[in-house]
Scaffold this active site. Structure first.
Site, PDB file in Angstrom:
ATOM      1  N   ARG A   4     -11.630  -2.296   7.807  1.00 46.12           N
ATOM      2  CA  ARG A   4     -11.514  -3.513   7.852  1.00 46.12           C
ATOM      3  C   ARG A   4     -11.827  -4.138   8.967  1.00 46.12           C
ATOM      4  NH1 ARG A   4      -6.984  -3.640  11.027  1.00 46.12           N
ATOM      5  NH2 ARG A   4      -5.158  -2.403  10.845  1.00 46.12           N
ATOM      6  N   ASP A  45      -7.486  -6.128  14.505  1.00 51.41           N
ATOM      7  CA  ASP A  45      -6.697  -4.419  15.429  1.00 51.41           C
ATOM      8  C   ASP A  45      -5.692  -3.467  14.379  1.00 51.41           C
ATOM      9  OD1 ASP A  45      -5.550  -3.223  18.100  1.00 51.41           O
ATOM     10  OD2 ASP A  45      -6.869  -5.118  18.978  1.00 51.41           O
ATOM     11  N   ILE A  46      -5.036  -2.465  15.756  1.00 53.15           N
ATOM     12  CA  ILE A  46      -3.954  -2.160  14.538  1.00 53.15           C
ATOM     13  C   ILE A  46      -3.142  -2.564  14.284  1.00 53.15           C
ATOM     14  CG2 ILE A  46      -2.822  -1.844  16.987  1.00 53.15           C
ATOM     15  CD1 ILE A  46      -2.944   1.268  16.159  1.00 53.15           C
ATOM     16  N   THR A  47      -2.439  -1.611  13.222  1.00 54.06           N
ATOM     17  CA  THR A  47      -1.093  -2.319  12.272  1.00 54.06           C
ATOM     18  C   THR A  47      -0.355  -1.042  11.882  1.00 54.06           C
ATOM     19  OG1 THR A  47      -0.365  -3.899  10.954  1.00 54.06           O
ATOM     20  CG2 THR A  47      -2.039  -2.912  10.662  1.00 54.06           C
ATOM     21  N   HIS A  72       1.799   0.295   8.500  1.00 54.66           N
ATOM     22  CA  HIS A  72       1.770   0.245   7.137  1.00 54.66           C
ATOM     23  C   HIS A  72       3.410   1.325   7.527  1.00 54.66           C
ATOM     24  CE1 HIS A  72      -0.755  -2.345   6.490  1.00 54.66           C
ATOM     25  NE2 HIS A  72      -1.981  -1.049   6.813  1.00 54.66           N
ATOM     26  N   ALA A 116       0.485  -9.584   8.179  1.00 47.95           N
ATOM     27  CA  ALA A 116      -0.793  -9.245   9.014  1.00 47.95           C
ATOM     28  C   ALA A 116      -1.369  -9.253   7.350  1.00 47.95           C
ATOM     29  CB  ALA A 116      -0.291  -8.230   9.635  1.00 47.95           C
ATOM     30  N   GLY A 124      -6.119  -6.146   2.919  1.00 49.23           N
ATOM     31  CA  GLY A 124      -5.559  -7.004   2.390  1.00 49.23           C
ATOM     32  C   GLY A 124      -4.368  -7.595   3.315  1.00 49.23           C
ATOM     33  N   CYS A 160      -1.773  -6.251  16.597  1.00 52.42           N
ATOM     34  CA  CYS A 160      -2.833  -6.697  15.773  1.00 52.42           C
ATOM     35  C   CYS A 160      -3.202  -7.229  17.506  1.00 52.42           C
ATOM     36  CB  CYS A 160      -2.312  -8.398  15.362  1.00 52.42           C
ATOM     37  SG  CYS A 160      -1.851  -7.185  13.836  1.00 52.42           S
TER      38      CYS A 160
END
Length: 242
Positions: A99, A102-104, A106, A171, A184, A202
């Site tokens: 996607r 940056d980094i996220t 969950h 985000a 998404g 991010c």
């Protein structure tokens, strides 16, 4: 071109990220393949006079994930502040995925939505697509008395975006090919915000993150949030649920 505004809503519950990624990829690939097959068939049959009746499916997926960090195509691996041992100690996994962004993070208590849409059915503008998803989150938060907005220059939804207390509550990162979307948004409802301390979210190292639970001082019914968010997404995109 005729537009298919029908959408199939799917609730995958709490699902491993890699499994959900594979399921997304399957729906995404099938939609693109169908789109190309129909287009090629119409071109072969009708030449320059083919009818504009290409119809492709749309999906709106909701789920939660066990603890996971994901890095987008424009991200930097060093924005993950944990090594393999640290990931294990935090019962988390890490994936570099396809996607944008940056980094996220969950995790349980965070509402994730994956719209797998053919934007030819709605509008072919990826920036408008992101702004529309943001608006759905903003409207959902407003229903709970939380005033949210956009932060100029950044994707996602923020609180107090106009001052030094700016903090992110949702985000977004998407992939789009032939106007078909996947990935998404992630919406912090009741999730453990401590996990964000293990990354530079991010790529932004000077802003905080928050959740509905933190802002309202109580646990929130995540299924009710999902229901409201679904309402605003389907309304803003003028979808018909099937």
């Amino acid at each position: 071109m005729m537009k298919n505004k029908k959408v199939t809503v799917q609730d995958w519950g709490l699902i491993d990220y890699k499994e959900a990624w594979a399921k997304q990829e399957a729906l995404f690939a099938d939609t693109i393949q169908l789109k190309m097959e129909i287009r090629n068939r119409l071109l072969a049959v009708a030449g320059d006079n083919q009818p504009d009746d290409i119809l492709t499916p749309n999906y709106l997926v909701f789920c939660e994930h066990p603890h996971v960090y994901t890095l987008g195509n424009s991200g930097k691996p060093e924005h993950l502040l944990l090594d393999e041992k640290g990931l294990e100690e935090n019962d988390a996994v890490y994936y570099h995925i396809n996607r944008g962004g940056d980094i996220t993070y969950h995790g349980p208590g965070q509402l994730v939505s994956y719209p797998i849409l053919d934007l030819d059915n709605f509008f072919t503008d990826i920036h408008l697509y992101l702004r529309t998803l943001e608006e759905a989150v903003i409207l959902t938060l407003a229903d709970y008395g939380i005033k949210a907005s956009r932060y100029p220059g950044y994707t996602g939804v923020w609180l107090d975006a106009d001052n030094e207390r700016a903090r992110k509550i949702s985000a977004m990162g998407v992939r789009c090919s032939r106007w078909v979307t996947m990935h998404g948004l992630a919406f912090n409802v009741n999730n453990d915000l401590g996990y964000f301390k293990n990354i530079i979210p991010c790529g932004i190292d000077d802003k905080a993150v928050t959740s509905m639970q933190k802002e309202l001082g109580k646990e929130i019914d995540i299924k009710q949030v999902q229901k409201i968010l679904q309402h605003y997404i389907t309304t803003l995109f003028e979808m018909e649920i099937v």
